[in-house]
Design an enzyme around this catalytic site. Structure first.
Site, short mmCIF file in Angstrom:
data_model
loop_
_atom_site.label_atom_id
_atom_site.label_comp_id
_atom_site.label_asym_id
_atom_site.label_seq_id
_atom_site.Cartn_x
_atom_site.Cartn_y
_atom_site.Cartn_z
N ASP A 151 8.94 -7.92 2.34
CA ASP A 151 7.81 -8.38 1.84
C ASP A 151 7.38 -9.39 0.99
O ASP A 151 8.35 -9.61 0.16
CB ASP A 151 7.23 -7.05 1.03
CG ASP A 151 5.62 -7.04 0.74
OD1 ASP A 151 5.13 -8.03 1.17
OD2 ASP A 151 5.47 -6.18 0.25
N ARG A 193 -1.61 1.59 -3.65
CA ARG A 193 -0.96 0.47 -3.75
C ARG A 193 -1.76 -0.83 -3.43
O ARG A 193 -1.60 -1.86 -2.96
CB ARG A 193 0.53 0.08 -3.02
CG ARG A 193 1.32 -0.71 -3.29
CD ARG A 193 2.43 -0.89 -2.49
NE ARG A 193 3.63 -1.68 -2.92
CZ ARG A 193 4.45 -2.53 -2.33
NH1 ARG A 193 4.40 -2.32 -0.71
NH2 ARG A 193 5.56 -2.90 -2.82
N CYS A 215 10.23 2.50 8.23
CA CYS A 215 10.14 2.46 6.80
C CYS A 215 8.63 3.26 6.49
O CYS A 215 7.73 2.93 7.26
CB CYS A 215 10.45 1.18 6.25
SG CYS A 215 10.17 1.33 4.52
N GLY A 245 7.58 3.48 2.61
CA GLY A 245 8.02 3.48 1.33
C GLY A 245 9.23 4.40 1.24
O GLY A 245 9.48 5.27 0.45
N ASP A 292 10.81 11.11 10.89
CA ASP A 292 10.91 11.99 11.71
C ASP A 292 11.15 11.76 13.37
O ASP A 292 11.67 10.57 13.55
CB ASP A 292 9.40 12.53 11.82
CG ASP A 292 8.46 11.43 12.19
OD1 ASP A 292 8.35 10.77 13.17
OD2 ASP A 292 7.55 10.94 11.16
N ASP A 352 13.32 4.75 -0.75
CA ASP A 352 13.14 3.51 -1.82
C ASP A 352 14.28 3.84 -2.99
O ASP A 352 14.21 3.12 -3.98
CB ASP A 352 11.93 3.59 -2.25
CG ASP A 352 11.18 2.67 -1.26
OD1 ASP A 352 11.79 1.91 -0.57
OD2 ASP A 352 9.82 2.37 -1.40
N GLU A 405 33.84 -8.02 -7.29
CA GLU A 405 33.13 -7.25 -6.46
C GLU A 405 32.72 -8.02 -5.00
O GLU A 405 32.61 -7.32 -3.97
CB GLU A 405 31.94 -6.83 -7.17
CG GLU A 405 31.80 -5.95 -8.24
CD GLU A 405 30.63 -5.84 -9.29
OE1 GLU A 405 30.52 -4.59 -9.62
OE2 GLU A 405 29.80 -6.82 -9.24
C1 DGJ Z 1 8.55 0.01 0.56
C2 DGJ Z 1 9.93 -0.20 1.23
O1 DGJ Z 1 10.43 1.02 1.30
C3 DGJ Z 1 10.80 -1.36 0.53
O2 DGJ Z 1 11.93 -1.25 0.98
C4 DGJ Z 1 10.18 -2.41 0.51
O3 DGJ Z 1 10.15 -2.99 1.66
C5 DGJ Z 1 8.68 -2.53 -0.04
N1 DGJ Z 1 7.88 -1.50 0.45
C6 DGJ Z 1 7.99 -3.91 0.18
O4 DGJ Z 1 6.88 -3.79 -0.31
#
Ligand code: DGJ
Length: 726
Positions: free
Chosen positions: A366, A442, A525, A527, A533, A547, A613
């Site tokens: 993002d 958001r 994705c 969040g 699903d 996340d 690491e």
């Molecule tokens: C939610 C996603 O799950 C995160 O990995 C990331 O991409 C943020 N959004 C970006 O806004």
């Protein structure tokens, strides 16, 4: 032949299971069996015993007061014919009444699989499986309900869907239309379900069923973080490897309901499909409505058998595209490394270091488009922000490709911020009820994806970007729930179609883009795992699981998700310590062990980790590449549960030919004066010899004697043991 009709019996047979229905003397379609395999002429309706029960009505055509739909097991329960339990269909007739009384009309068995227009569904070739259509008719209203069944014999998988056709000359309003009903004659079941919240999805919970309903649902427009459209009906004594259970899932990504109920005579019913509170559908004369697919499997070998059947069927007969069975590039994502604070040089620096350690793709998350300097604006303006990046996307892709890395980017196509060019030019694209401001999530709003023109507009912007730079991966995000919905395209009486049409619109765009760009790898994705699903897995080979990147919390998230969803479909990354979500500190190696319980990647700036690491990254990448195929195609075993008192969580992957495995163990808690910990591998060839942790033993010995875990040296330590047949 896996489907046989024998007089008034229809029996579906898979490798280990049978499912049977019977057309009874009144023409109702009763459900008579789902369980262990039987012969197709064995009429299991002997288990039903009718009796005259008070307040259980009888159909008019019978004089038999012991016959009541209120207690009979059915294939598709309806409202208004004397069954007061959970129903699958409610229809408002033109006269305002709401009776639906469905009787058997005809059936057809065919090779291959039915198709559901516009909806994701399992698929197979003619030789791989069969389908059945049973037509039920309500002669008065003219409703025809086509019950569709698909049989994938080798994986013990049965799918169901429903097509509702209005054969009358009237307009009918469908108030509720579910995809499937499973009636079991006994009430000895518990419900395993997966609840959660943002950044803690799919927590395992096992609840007793009760007289009355236990309802799982999402009204959020997505399948949601809070409940998942996958459940298991399990007998009380069923465990991971023992006992009877039925795994059930919807192949759908929007609002849903799963109702379970024990009735007055201790029978169990499960019905599931589109959430009725957010649904009503105007069905004009001749029109049809197709409902999302449901899929289920019966196991008499505990949850593990359900998992193996689902994993095999999902990756071979649901997921599409070239990446499902192909190596997926190990990626590094900049989100937790930079959040919004990046430009092209910073991205390149992250890529450069990652490349030197063996990582194959950089994902720019993002913040690369519009005026997206933070999360209050920019969504919907899919133009590269060259001012912020200090480069065009094409240039950045070239630089990244020049070091032999791939470039992926993030999109959130369904969203809009008010502070955008898109909103200023097309305020009507946004979902907003007239005269109401709506709810922000958001700071963003949702686009009206029921409208083709809106979808096309977004598609055109995306296509411009994808055609102008070498982008090889897309992360398709979705960061809020739908609340008050409205579309200028829908008449008032059709507004109840919004939620369903939104999901169809989303599928339509996903379909178009995944077909147009077959060589771009898509990762879903919402969040994290808010839309994890089977519907989404039809379009995306993988989905960002959560996340929450804390390795210890992820043990639970990965455990819960693994019951239905192939672990290769779970995006899993090594992130920084202390963890950004929980502040927990974990060893670097443990973060990798956990991330290898999914599709592996990194999400931190490797320029900022120690030299030791960095060396570990190199070794981890090598390790992952060695087990890549095993992780994506192997059988998955949950050896211990992160919810148990045991101090460790352990899981195992085993190749189909049982020659190679990976056994992973994470220490969740430490204790003084510790006792031995034994880990018992499963699925090995009993008489073959296997090397684990440098010791050679017979498969049977390993499985019954176990592996003694070495002494634990630190909290949250982890172990990865190769299992190799020798
Ligand atoms: C939610 C996603 O799950 C995160 O990995 C990331 O991409 C943020 N959004 C970006 O806004």
């Amino acid at each position: 032949m896996s489907i046989k009709a024998n007089k008034n019996l229809i029996t579906i047979t898979t490798k280990n299971t049978s499912y049977q229905m019977k057309i009874d003397e009144l023409g109702y379609l009763l459900h008579t069996w789902y369980g262990e395999r039987i012969e197709d002429n064995e009429d299991m309706s002997y288990r039903i015993s009718n009796m005259d029960r008070g307040f259980c009505g009888n159909p008019y055509e019978t004089m038999d007061r012991s016959y009541s739909l209120d207690v009979l097991p059915q294939e598709y329960s309806t409202f208004g014919n004397g069954d007061y339990r959970a129903d699958c269909i409610q229809v408002i007739n033109p006269d305002g009444t709401n009776v639906v009384d469905l009787k058997y009309d005809s059936h057809k068995i065919s090779k291959g699989k039915y198709e559901l227009k516009g909806l994701p569904a399992f698929f197979w070739e003619k030789e791989e499986g069969e389908s059945l259509k049973v037509n039920l008719i309500d002669k008065v209203s003219g409703i025809r309900v086509e019950l569709l069944y698909g049989v994938l014999e080798k994986y013990d998988i049965i799918t169901r869907s429903v097509r509702i056709v209005n054969t009358s000359d009237n307009v009918l309003k469908i108030k509720k239309a579910l995809s499937a009903c499973i009636d079991m004659l006994d009430g000895d079941f518990e419900l395993v379900h997966f609840h959660g919240k943002h950044a803690m999805e799919r927590e395992f919970e096992r609840s007793p069923l009760a007289h009355g309903k236990l309802v799982l649902e999402s009204k959020r427009g997505t399948s949601s973080h809070q409940q998942n459209p996958f459940v298991i009906l399990a007998k009380k004594d069923t465990t991971e490897i023992y006992g009877e259970c039925i795994g059930f899932a919807l192949v759908y990504s929007g609002s849903f309901i799963i109702e379970t109920e024990i009735d007055q005579v201790n029978q169990t019913r499960l019905v599931a499909g589109l959430h009725p509170e957010q649904f009503s559908y105007v069905l004009k004369a001749g029109d049809e409505l197709v409902l999302p697919e449901a899929v289920f499997t019966y196991s008499n070998g505990g949850f593990e058998k359900i998992t193996h059947s689902f994993h095999d069927a999902v990756r071979n007969n649901l997921q599409r595209g070239e990446f499902v069975h192909k190596h997926r590039p190990i990626l590094i994502n900049n989100w937790e490394a930079t959040y919004f604070d990046f430009d092209a040089d910073k991205i390149f620096d992250i890529a450069l270091k990652a490349k030197s350690l063996g990582i194959e793709m950089l994902v720019m998350d993002d913040g690369w488009f519009g005026e997206r300097y933070d999360d209050t604006k920019g969504l919907g303006d899919w133009y590269v922000n060259e001012k912020k990046l200090g480069s065009s996307l094409k240039e950045l892709a070239k630089r990244i490709n020049a070091i032999d890395m791939k470039l992926g980017i993030w999109f959130e196509p369904e969203m809009i911020n008010e502070d955008t060019k898109l909103y200023r030019e097309h305020p009507d694209f946004m979902i907003r009820v007239p005269n109401r401001k709506g709810t922000k999530g958001r700071e963003q709003f949702v686009l009206d994806f029921t409208r083709k023109d809106v979808r096309d507009y977004i598609r055109d912007m995306m296509v411009k970007i994808l055609d102008n730079a070498n982008i090889e991966y897309i992360k398709w995000d979705m960061n809020r729930s739908l609340s008050a919905v409205y579309s200028s395209n829908l008449a008032a009486e059709s507004m109840g179609e919004f939620h369903y049409r939104y999901v169809l619109g989303l599928y339509d765009l996903l379909n178009e883009l995944t077909q147009k760009y077959p060589s771009i790898m898509f990762e879903g994705c919402s969040g994290g795992g808010g839309r994890y699903d089977l519907g989404m897995l039809y379009y995306h080979p993988q989905i960002w699981l959560s996340d929450d990147t804390d390795a210890i919390e992820r043990l639970k998230i990965q455990y819960g998700s693994s019951f239905a969803y192939p672990i290769g479909s779970a995006g899993a990354h090594v992130s920084a310590s202390p963890n950004h979500q929980t502040t927990r500190k974990t060893p670097f190696e443990t973060r990798a062990t956990v991330a290898m319980g999914g599709t592996f990647g990194y999400e931190l700036d490797l320029n900022k980790v120690s030299k030791t690491e960095q060396k570990m990254v190199k070794a981890q990448v090598k390790d992952y590449l060695k087990y890549d195929e095993l992780i994506h195609e192997g059988d998955y075993y949950r050896l211990t549960s992160p919810y148990d008192k045991s101090r460790v969580t352990a899981w195992q992957l085993l190749s189909k030919d049982k020659s190679l495995g990976l056994l992973s163990v994470v220490v969740q808690s430490v204790e003084a004066n510790e006792s031995n910990i034994y880990i018992y591998p499963r699925g090995l060839d009993e008489n073959a010899y296997y090397k684990i942790a440098e010791e050679k033993r017979r498969g049977k010995v390993w499985m019954s004697g176990g592996l003694v875990l070495p002494r634990i040296k630190e909290e949250y330590e982890s172990f990865r043991f190769e299992i190799k047949r020798v």
